[in-house]
Design an enzyme around this catalytic site. Structure first.
Site, PDB file in Angstrom:
ATOM      1  N   GLY A  92      44.193  67.321  43.223  1.00 28.54           N
ATOM      2  CA  GLY A  92      43.282  68.132  41.808  1.00 28.54           C
ATOM      3  C   GLY A  92      42.969  69.175  41.974  1.00 28.54           C
ATOM      4  O   GLY A  92      41.953  68.877  41.795  1.00 28.54           O
ATOM      5  N   ARG A  93      43.570  70.091  42.641  1.00 31.68           N
ATOM      6  CA  ARG A  93      42.653  71.391  43.248  1.00 31.68           C
ATOM      7  C   ARG A  93      42.443  72.155  42.114  1.00 31.68           C
ATOM      8  O   ARG A  93      43.336  72.200  41.368  1.00 31.68           O
ATOM      9  CB  ARG A  93      43.420  71.789  44.578  1.00 31.68           C
ATOM     10  CG  ARG A  93      43.601  70.890  45.496  1.00 31.68           C
ATOM     11  CD  ARG A  93      44.246  72.025  47.191  1.00 31.68           C
ATOM     12  NE  ARG A  93      44.397  71.270  48.060  1.00 31.68           N
ATOM     13  CZ  ARG A  93      45.041  70.673  48.694  1.00 31.68           C
ATOM     14  NH1 ARG A  93      45.914  70.564  47.737  1.00 31.68           N
ATOM     15  NH2 ARG A  93      44.976  70.086  50.047  1.00 31.68           N
ATOM     16  N   LYS A 141      53.614  65.337  45.668  1.00 35.41           N
ATOM     17  CA  LYS A 141      52.637  66.634  44.247  1.00 35.41           C
ATOM     18  C   LYS A 141      53.362  66.684  42.996  1.00 35.41           C
ATOM     19  O   LYS A 141      53.436  67.487  42.241  1.00 35.41           O
ATOM     20  CB  LYS A 141      53.288  68.860  45.035  1.00 35.41           C
ATOM     21  CG  LYS A 141      52.305  68.440  46.641  1.00 35.41           C
ATOM     22  CD  LYS A 141      51.470  68.860  46.187  1.00 35.41           C
ATOM     23  CE  LYS A 141      50.250  68.106  47.068  1.00 35.41           C
ATOM     24  NZ  LYS A 141      49.433  67.940  46.857  1.00 35.41           N
ATOM     25  N   THR A 142      53.274  65.509  42.782  1.00 34.26           N
ATOM     26  CA  THR A 142      53.862  65.295  40.835  1.00 34.26           C
ATOM     27  C   THR A 142      52.669  63.843  40.369  1.00 34.26           C
ATOM     28  O   THR A 142      53.000  63.336  39.776  1.00 34.26           O
ATOM     29  CB  THR A 142      55.147  64.602  41.142  1.00 34.26           C
ATOM     30  OG1 THR A 142      55.530  62.893  41.564  1.00 34.26           O
ATOM     31  CG2 THR A 142      55.642  65.840  41.580  1.00 34.26           C
ATOM     32  N   GLY A 143      51.405  63.414  41.124  1.00 39.58           N
ATOM     33  CA  GLY A 143      50.220  62.414  40.854  1.00 39.58           C
ATOM     34  C   GLY A 143      51.125  61.137  41.228  1.00 39.58           C
ATOM     35  O   GLY A 143      50.258  60.625  40.737  1.00 39.58           O
ATOM     36  N   TYR A 188      42.917  76.288  41.889  1.00 35.11           N
ATOM     37  CA  TYR A 188      43.310  77.630  42.030  1.00 35.11           C
ATOM     38  C   TYR A 188      43.805  78.508  41.004  1.00 35.11           C
ATOM     39  O   TYR A 188      43.713  77.632  39.809  1.00 35.11           O
ATOM     40  CB  TYR A 188      44.448  77.131  43.494  1.00 35.11           C
ATOM     41  CG  TYR A 188      45.609  76.379  42.645  1.00 35.11           C
ATOM     42  CD1 TYR A 188      46.479  76.474  41.941  1.00 35.11           C
ATOM     43  CD2 TYR A 188      44.940  74.859  43.213  1.00 35.11           C
ATOM     44  CE1 TYR A 188      47.356  75.210  40.986  1.00 35.11           C
ATOM     45  CE2 TYR A 188      46.240  73.972  42.807  1.00 35.11           C
ATOM     46  CZ  TYR A 188      47.362  73.859  41.925  1.00 35.11           C
ATOM     47  OH  TYR A 188      48.010  73.412  41.444  1.00 35.11           O
ATOM     48  N   THR A 196      49.431  60.106  44.007  1.00 40.35           N
ATOM     49  CA  THR A 196      48.261  59.313  44.136  1.00 40.35           C
ATOM     50  C   THR A 196      47.447  58.511  43.192  1.00 40.35           C
ATOM     51  O   THR A 196      47.087  58.052  43.546  1.00 40.35           O
ATOM     52  CB  THR A 196      47.980  60.897  45.261  1.00 40.35           C
ATOM     53  OG1 THR A 196      47.859  61.116  46.176  1.00 40.35           O
ATOM     54  CG2 THR A 196      46.393  59.288  45.793  1.00 40.35           C
TER      55      THR A 196
END
Ligand code: A3P
Length: 325
Positions: A282-283, A59-61, A285, A63
């Site tokens: 990149g959701r 969850k730190t980018g 919310y 991908t």
């Protein structure tokens, strides 16, 4: 030990080395002991192992970083494994049991060959196993505000309809349970599930705790830090710096990476069209509330100041988010 089928090899190995609980793979092309136990078909001139590991945390980018880095003509990434969300998750994971023939099959020759498994960073066994097989590899760690990272994890679970996250309804309820303040009447099952979620949200953000383990097995000169927040805003600039650190020829990333207004993130340019990452990266919310932000800030405060000190002492640049924090 001589090559025989994997089960027989394992039995023989643990008969000889009964004190060991897990096998440790070294490179059969440089370690003659292991040369004798890999299949005769194993070909050292054809085998490729990574010289860069992007270890996370999740969850730190990671991908986006991998996707953009492969734009460089001298960089190749592992082929995906659909059974573990595309990542190989070899070191410290159950795929380690598949052996190095399986692992090396996922790579192809290039100047920089990298593997990205964001689960490695806080996995207790990954550094030791990685150092045994690829001792000279660079290890890339993304430094990202751990509060935002924790919130992103929670949103990830909600998006995946995780029953624990849905029953909690908010990250605050999860944090309450973790601190022993679950609402009266909450079932023990829920409390346990929420504590487990808290661990997943919080663990990877305690940077120095895990960094210490990596530094037991890799010299600091092989660790590459990357500012995840700066990458989010200016990916081409950060990639330019990274390519320099990796001794690769310069590449004009800015030509191939553009901001997409509809996605709200940078995307690759493919045949004059923007190709963004899927909906799981990149959701959109609701933003984190100030109260949750403060609470997470407090949780990570000691860890962040230890990281700040460590980076200063090591002469590494301190990310802006860490200075402000
Ligand atoms: P969110 O989906 O919560 O925004 P990882 O790939 O390590 O799992 O990280 C996912 C996160 O990468 C996303 O979390 C997003 O914030 C971040 N990210 C950074 N650059 C991105 C990009 N260009 N496209 C999509 N997500 C990106």
């Amino acid at each position: 030990l001589r090559w025989q089928d994997p089960l027989a090899s394992a039995k023989e190995y643990f008969r000889l080395f009964s004190g060991e609980k897990f096998p440790i793979w070294t490179d059969p092309c440089t370690d003659s002991r292991h040369r004798t136990i890999v299949p005769p078909t194993f070909n050292c001139s054809a085998r490729v192992l990574p010289n860069l590991l992007i270890v996370g945390p999740q969850k730190t980018g990671t991908t986006a970083l991998s996707s953009f880095l492969t734009l460089h003509p001298d960089v190749s990434q592992n082929s995906p494994d659909p059974r573990s969300f595309e990542e190989l998750q070899f070191f410290g994971g159950s795929n380690y049991e598949n052996g190095i023939e399986w692992y090396s099959r996922h790579f192809r020759h290039s100047i920089v060959v990298f593997e990205k498994s964001a689960t490695y960073f806080d996995n207790p066994n990954a550094p030791k196993q990685a150092a045994a097989l690829v001792p000279n590899t660079k290890v890339l760690i993304v430094l990202y505000d751990p509060a935002k990272r924790a919130y992103s994890w929670f949103q990830h679970l909600i998006a995946h309809n995780d029953s624990g996250a849905l029953s909690a309804g908010s990250l605050d309820v999860i944090l309450d349970a973790n601190e022993g303040f679950a609402e009266e009447g909450t079932s023990l099952k829920n409390v346990e599930a929420w504590k487990k979620i808290a661990r997943r949200c919080l663990s990877g953000g305690r940077y120095t705790q895990h960094l210490e383990r990596w530094l037991q097995f890799f010299p600091l000169s092989q660790i590459v830090f990357l500012d995840g927040e700066k990458f989010l805003e200016k990916p081409a600039e950060v990639l330019h710096e990274l390519v320099e650190k990796l001794d690769l020829p310069a590449f004009d990333f800015a030509n191939y990476i553009k901001f997409s207004k509809s996605k709200g993130f940078h995307c690759r340019v493919v045949q004059n069209k923007l190709k963004c990452l899927g909906k799981g990266k990149g959701r959109s919310y609701a933003p984190m509330s100030e109260a949750t932000r403060m609470r997470l800030g407090k949780h990570f405060s000691l860890h962040n100041s230890a990281l700040h000190k460590f980076l200063r002492r090591s002469g590494e640049p301190v990310p802006k988010w860490l200075k402000i924090d």
